[in-house]
Design a protein around this motif. Structure first.
Motif, PDB file in Angstrom:
ATOM      1  N   HIS A   1       8.765   0.448 -11.027  1.00  0.00           N
ATOM      2  CA  HIS A   1       9.006  -0.826 -10.355  1.00  0.00           C
ATOM      3  C   HIS A   1       8.899  -1.970 -11.361  1.00  0.00           C
ATOM      4  O   HIS A   1       8.364  -1.803 -12.456  1.00  0.00           O
ATOM      5  N   VAL A   2       9.366  -3.141 -10.943  1.00  0.00           N
ATOM      6  CA  VAL A   2       9.177  -4.356 -11.737  1.00  0.00           C
ATOM      7  C   VAL A   2       7.709  -4.756 -11.593  1.00  0.00           C
ATOM      8  O   VAL A   2       7.138  -4.660 -10.513  1.00  0.00           O
ATOM      9  N   GLY A   3       7.089  -5.176 -12.677  1.00  0.00           N
ATOM     10  CA  GLY A   3       5.690  -5.616 -12.616  1.00  0.00           C
ATOM     11  C   GLY A   3       4.801  -4.738 -13.465  1.00  0.00           C
ATOM     12  O   GLY A   3       5.255  -4.049 -14.382  1.00  0.00           O
TER      13      GLY A   3
ATOM     14  N   PHE B   1      12.277  -3.987  -7.542  1.00  0.00           N
ATOM     15  CA  PHE B   1      11.373  -5.123  -7.339  1.00  0.00           C
ATOM     16  C   PHE B   1      10.473  -4.822  -6.132  1.00  0.00           C
ATOM     17  O   PHE B   1      10.962  -4.386  -5.090  1.00  0.00           O
ATOM     18  N   PRO B   2       9.148  -5.027  -6.277  1.00  0.00           N
ATOM     19  CA  PRO B   2       8.253  -4.739  -5.133  1.00  0.00           C
ATOM     20  C   PRO B   2       8.659  -5.557  -3.903  1.00  0.00           C
ATOM     21  O   PRO B   2       8.722  -6.788  -3.959  1.00  0.00           O
ATOM     22  N   SER B   3       8.934  -4.854  -2.808  1.00  0.00           N
ATOM     23  CA  SER B   3       9.543  -5.529  -1.648  1.00  0.00           C
ATOM     24  C   SER B   3       8.599  -6.535  -0.983  1.00  0.00           C
ATOM     25  O   SER B   3       9.048  -7.536  -0.439  1.00  0.00           O
ATOM     26  N   TYR B   4       7.286  -6.275  -1.034  1.00  0.00           N
ATOM     27  CA  TYR B   4       6.353  -7.206  -0.369  1.00  0.00           C
ATOM     28  C   TYR B   4       6.454  -8.594  -0.996  1.00  0.00           C
ATOM     29  O   TYR B   4       6.301  -9.613  -0.333  1.00  0.00           O
ATOM     30  N   ALA B   5       6.763  -8.615  -2.310  1.00  0.00           N
ATOM     31  CA  ALA B   5       6.808  -9.899  -3.020  1.00  0.00           C
ATOM     32  C   ALA B   5       8.091 -10.673  -2.723  1.00  0.00           C
ATOM     33  O   ALA B   5       8.222 -11.842  -3.074  1.00  0.00           O
ATOM     34  N   LYS B   6       9.028  -9.999  -2.073  1.00  0.00           N
ATOM     35  CA  LYS B   6      10.288 -10.656  -1.733  1.00  0.00           C
ATOM     36  C   LYS B   6      10.195 -11.397  -0.399  1.00  0.00           C
ATOM     37  O   LYS B   6      10.926 -12.336  -0.140  1.00  0.00           O
TER      38      LYS B   6
ATOM     39  N   GLU C   1       0.828  -1.224   0.000  1.00  0.00           N
ATOM     40  CA  GLU C   1       0.000   0.000   0.000  1.00  0.00           C
ATOM     41  C   GLU C   1       0.852   1.259   0.000  1.00  0.00           C
ATOM     42  O   GLU C   1       0.482   2.285  -0.554  1.00  0.00           O
ATOM     43  N   ASN C   2       2.016   1.181   0.663  1.00  0.00           N
ATOM     44  CA  ASN C   2       2.859   2.371   0.773  1.00  0.00           C
ATOM     45  C   ASN C   2       3.918   2.468  -0.324  1.00  0.00           C
ATOM     46  O   ASN C   2       4.821   3.303  -0.258  1.00  0.00           O
ATOM     47  N   GLY C   3       3.816   1.597  -1.301  1.00  0.00           N
ATOM     48  CA  GLY C   3       4.640   1.735  -2.505  1.00  0.00           C
ATOM     49  C   GLY C   3       6.099   1.400  -2.330  1.00  0.00           C
ATOM     50  O   GLY C   3       6.958   2.008  -2.972  1.00  0.00           O
ATOM     51  N   ILE C   4       6.414   0.398  -1.487  1.00  0.00           N
ATOM     52  CA  ILE C   4       7.828   0.102  -1.248  1.00  0.00           C
ATOM     53  C   ILE C   4       8.382  -0.867  -2.287  1.00  0.00           C
ATOM     54  O   ILE C   4       7.875  -1.973  -2.476  1.00  0.00           O
ATOM     55  N   VAL C   5       9.431  -0.385  -2.951  1.00  0.00           N
ATOM     56  CA  VAL C   5      10.149  -1.223  -3.926  1.00  0.00           C
ATOM     57  C   VAL C   5      11.632  -1.135  -3.580  1.00  0.00           C
ATOM     58  O   VAL C   5      12.040  -0.236  -2.846  1.00  0.00           O
ATOM     59  N   GLY C   6      12.435  -2.052  -4.097  1.00  0.00           N
ATOM     60  CA  GLY C   6      13.885  -1.983  -3.883  1.00  0.00           C
ATOM     61  C   GLY C   6      14.372  -0.599  -4.299  1.00  0.00           C
ATOM     62  O   GLY C   6      14.177  -0.199  -5.449  1.00  0.00           O
ATOM     63  N   ALA C   7      14.989   0.130  -3.366  1.00  0.00           N
ATOM     64  CA  ALA C   7      15.306   1.537  -3.635  1.00  0.00           C
ATOM     65  C   ALA C   7      16.576   1.716  -4.464  1.00  0.00           C
ATOM     66  O   ALA C   7      17.179   2.771  -4.472  1.00  0.00           O
ATOM     67  N   GLY C   8      17.000   0.685  -5.120  1.00  0.00           N
ATOM     68  CA  GLY C   8      18.128   0.759  -6.058  1.00  0.00           C
ATOM     69  C   GLY C   8      17.851  -0.313  -7.087  1.00  0.00           C
ATOM     70  O   GLY C   8      16.911  -1.076  -6.929  1.00  0.00           O
ATOM     71  N   GLY C   9      18.604  -0.399  -8.132  1.00  0.00           N
ATOM     72  CA  GLY C   9      18.412  -1.466  -9.119  1.00  0.00           C
ATOM     73  C   GLY C   9      17.091  -1.342  -9.835  1.00  0.00           C
ATOM     74  O   GLY C   9      16.615  -0.249 -10.128  1.00  0.00           O
ATOM     75  N   ALA C  10      16.436  -2.491 -10.056  1.00  0.00           N
ATOM     76  CA  ALA C  10      15.262  -2.516 -10.925  1.00  0.00           C
ATOM     77  C   ALA C  10      13.970  -2.116 -10.222  1.00  0.00           C
ATOM     78  O   ALA C  10      12.958  -1.879 -10.860  1.00  0.00           O
TER      79      ALA C  10
ATOM     80  N   PRO D   1      -3.614  -3.255  -9.709  1.00  0.00           N
ATOM     81  CA  PRO D   1      -4.636  -4.191  -9.227  1.00  0.00           C
ATOM     82  C   PRO D   1      -4.057  -5.157  -8.177  1.00  0.00           C
ATOM     83  O   PRO D   1      -2.882  -5.539  -8.268  1.00  0.00           O
ATOM     84  N   ASP D   2      -4.908  -5.528  -7.211  1.00  0.00           N
ATOM     85  CA  ASP D   2      -4.451  -6.364  -6.097  1.00  0.00           C
ATOM     86  C   ASP D   2      -3.831  -7.685  -6.538  1.00  0.00           C
ATOM     87  O   ASP D   2      -2.947  -8.213  -5.878  1.00  0.00           O
ATOM     88  N   ASP D   3      -4.311  -8.230  -7.663  1.00  0.00           N
ATOM     89  CA  ASP D   3      -3.811  -9.551  -8.065  1.00  0.00           C
ATOM     90  C   ASP D   3      -2.587  -9.471  -8.989  1.00  0.00           C
ATOM     91  O   ASP D   3      -2.148 -10.468  -9.533  1.00  0.00           O
ATOM     92  N   LYS D   4      -2.049  -8.269  -9.187  1.00  0.00           N
ATOM     93  CA  LYS D   4      -0.886  -8.119 -10.072  1.00  0.00           C
ATOM     94  C   LYS D   4       0.353  -7.706  -9.273  1.00  0.00           C
ATOM     95  O   LYS D   4       0.238  -7.024  -8.253  1.00  0.00           O
ATOM     96  N   LEU D   5       1.544  -8.086  -9.793  1.00  0.00           N
ATOM     97  CA  LEU D   5       2.799  -7.667  -9.164  1.00  0.00           C
ATOM     98  C   LEU D   5       3.013  -6.175  -9.407  1.00  0.00           C
ATOM     99  O   LEU D   5       2.914  -5.712 -10.544  1.00  0.00           O
ATOM    100  N   GLY D   6       3.300  -5.429  -8.347  1.00  0.00           N
ATOM    101  CA  GLY D   6       3.534  -3.989  -8.493  1.00  0.00           C
ATOM    102  C   GLY D   6       3.096  -3.276  -7.234  1.00  0.00           C
ATOM    103  O   GLY D   6       2.539  -3.893  -6.313  1.00  0.00           O
TER     104      GLY D   6
END
Ligand code: SF4
Ligand code: SF4
Length: 442
Positions: free
Chosen positions: A389-391, A24-29, A13-22, A414-419
């Motif tokens: 972000h990736v996704g 990648f959405p952090s929740y999915a990690k 919800e708060n839009g956290i992705v790896g803050a360097g590199g590509a 969308p909730d069911d998509k990566l991002g």
């Protein structure tokens, strides 16, 4: 303590992705099967200092967020991986460690590329990630320092709306700024006192892996540095090299000395990549044996072979990167199921010291501190990209004329998509909306 699903939701919800590199959405990690978490503060590219500066100033916040993640997913081994030379950051972390029973310091040597996840995992845990496999396969989650600081803020209700960006090289006052996402990059160069050479080029990120870019672009959640260099600097010339000429130069002068392979960090961990073999087959247009081509798919693009190892000034990394891009375009991915061979003998002695790398690249004059600035940059307008972000890119959920405030969701995935969602980074009025971006005027 949040549940696993709640933590994922907060991060998404708060839009956290790896803050360097590509990005990648952090929740999915996050994965409950891991037994180890590593905070990557190796920051091995010359001139970059952002992560250690962040740890020096925000150690408690970062350790708290790391502790929440570790407890939520049930991990007892948490390492803060820092280079031995980052003494101030080590001091800042050590001052807080007593309050966190599962968090330990792991100190690293001053070598490149200690921050490559695969290398970092080996240096910290002794585990080798197989070629093409993810850190998860050896039970490890690796996180970037600023990402974890963003998790701390998200746990306190703040979305990702700001970014730390270092501006260094040929500028009057190298500094690190905290800026709203969507700020024009030229504004940052201006805030650093402006460029000090007429004919400048801009590297977006570290000098080893960052591409050349334009300061007419905008800060995203993954922007971490702008390095300003003269257009005839060694690093710039390397990045501008043409691949067709690169192949002809390889044909004319690759001596097959093997240094690029001997010093290749992934090769030393037992991965099949052998850049000298790739140079042999590609420069001779030799397709009788496809193995060197397939092995090249395991290159990490660290750039050591062309910035440091090759005494002939050839460009294995760039030629391999072009080859990989062509393969990707044709639907050919990285081969799976390959086992790493044993780690090569004397690996420790073959690692490349960062000091020597900095000197070889002609970056010593720019190896200066770029402290975090107190000055808050307030842009007149921001351009928020829908794909940071990736996704799946976010879809705008605002229209021209809407009033928005900092932290408000302006693009949803969308909730069911990566991002992850994107948020307004300043208070203002939406003046333009496209599939790619929205513009907010302050
Ligand atoms: S180091 Fe340079 S010259 Fe030697 S094998 Fe590699 S590409 Fe060829
Ligand atoms: S860029 Fe060169 S040194 Fe780095 S992994 Fe690829 S082949 Fe090895």
């Amino acid at each position: 303590m949040p549940t696993f699903e709640q933590l994922k939701e907060v991060m998404r919800e708060n839009g956290i992705v790896g803050a360097g590199g590509a990005g990648f959405p952090s929740y999915a990690k996050l994965d409950q099967s891991v037994d180890t978490i590593i905070l990557n503060c190796a920051e091995c590219e010359p001139l970059l200092r952002l992560h250690r500066q962040l740890l020096e100033t925000k150690a408690l916040e970062i350790l708290r967020a790391l502790d929440v993640i570790a407890k939520t997913i049930g991990v007892k081994n948490v390492y803060i991986a820092l280079k031995k030379a980052y003494k101030d950051a080590i001091r800042a972390v050590e001052a807080e460690l007593d309050s966190f029973e599962n968090i330990k310091l792991a100190t690293l040597d001053e070598v490149y590329p200690a921050g490559d996840e695969v290398i970092l995992i080996y240096e910290v845990t002794g585990r080798v990630v197989n070629p093409g496999a993810l850190p998860l396969s050896v039970g490890v989650n690796v996180f970037n320092v600023e990402t974890i600081y963003n998790v701390y803020k998200a746990l306190n209700g703040e979305a990702v709306t700001e970014k730390y960006v270092t501006v260094t090289g040929e500028v009057k006052n190298p500094q690190t700024f905290i800026v709203p996402v969507g700020t024009k990059l030229s504004k940052l160069v201006e805030m650093a006192g402006g460029k000090t050479v007429n004919d400048a080029e801009y590297i977006m990120g570290g000098p080893m892996m960052g591409p050349l870019g334009s300061v007419e672009d905008y800060v995203t959640k993954t922007s971490n540095a702008i390095i300003v260099l003269p257009s005839d600097h060694y690093v710039v010339m390397k990045k501008k090299a043409n691949s067709n000429i690169g192949i002809k130069r390889a044909m004319a002068s690759c001596s097959q000395c093997h240094y690029c392979t001997d010093l290749c960090p992934r090769h030393m961990l037992g991965h099949p990549i052998q850049p000298h073999m790739f140079m042999r087959v590609v420069s001779n247009h030799d397709t009788r044996d496809v193995q060197p081509y397939m092995d090249a798919m395991f290159c990490s693009s660290c750039g050591l072979c062309e910035m440091y190892s090759c005494h002939q000034g050839l460009s294995p990394k760039s030629l391999i990167a072009d080859f990989k891009a062509t393969m990707r375009k044709n639907g050919v991915g990285v081969p799976r199921g390959i086992e790493a061979k044993p780690v090569v003998a004397n690996r420790e002695m073959k690692r490349v010291p960062i000091e020597r790398l900095t000197s070889r690249m002609g970056l010593e004059p720019y190896d200066v501190s770029a402290p975090i600035s107190d000055v808050k940059i307030k842009p007149d307008s921001v351009r928020i990209m829908m794909s940071q972000h990736v996704g799946v890119p976010a879809t705008p959920v605002v229209k021209v004329g809407d009033k928005v405030c900092v932290g408000q969701v302006v693009g949803r995935v969308p909730d069911d998509k990566l991002g992850t969602h994107v948020h307004a980074s300043i208070n203002g009025t939406v003046t333009d909306v496209t599939d790619r971006y929205i513009i907010i005027k302050a």
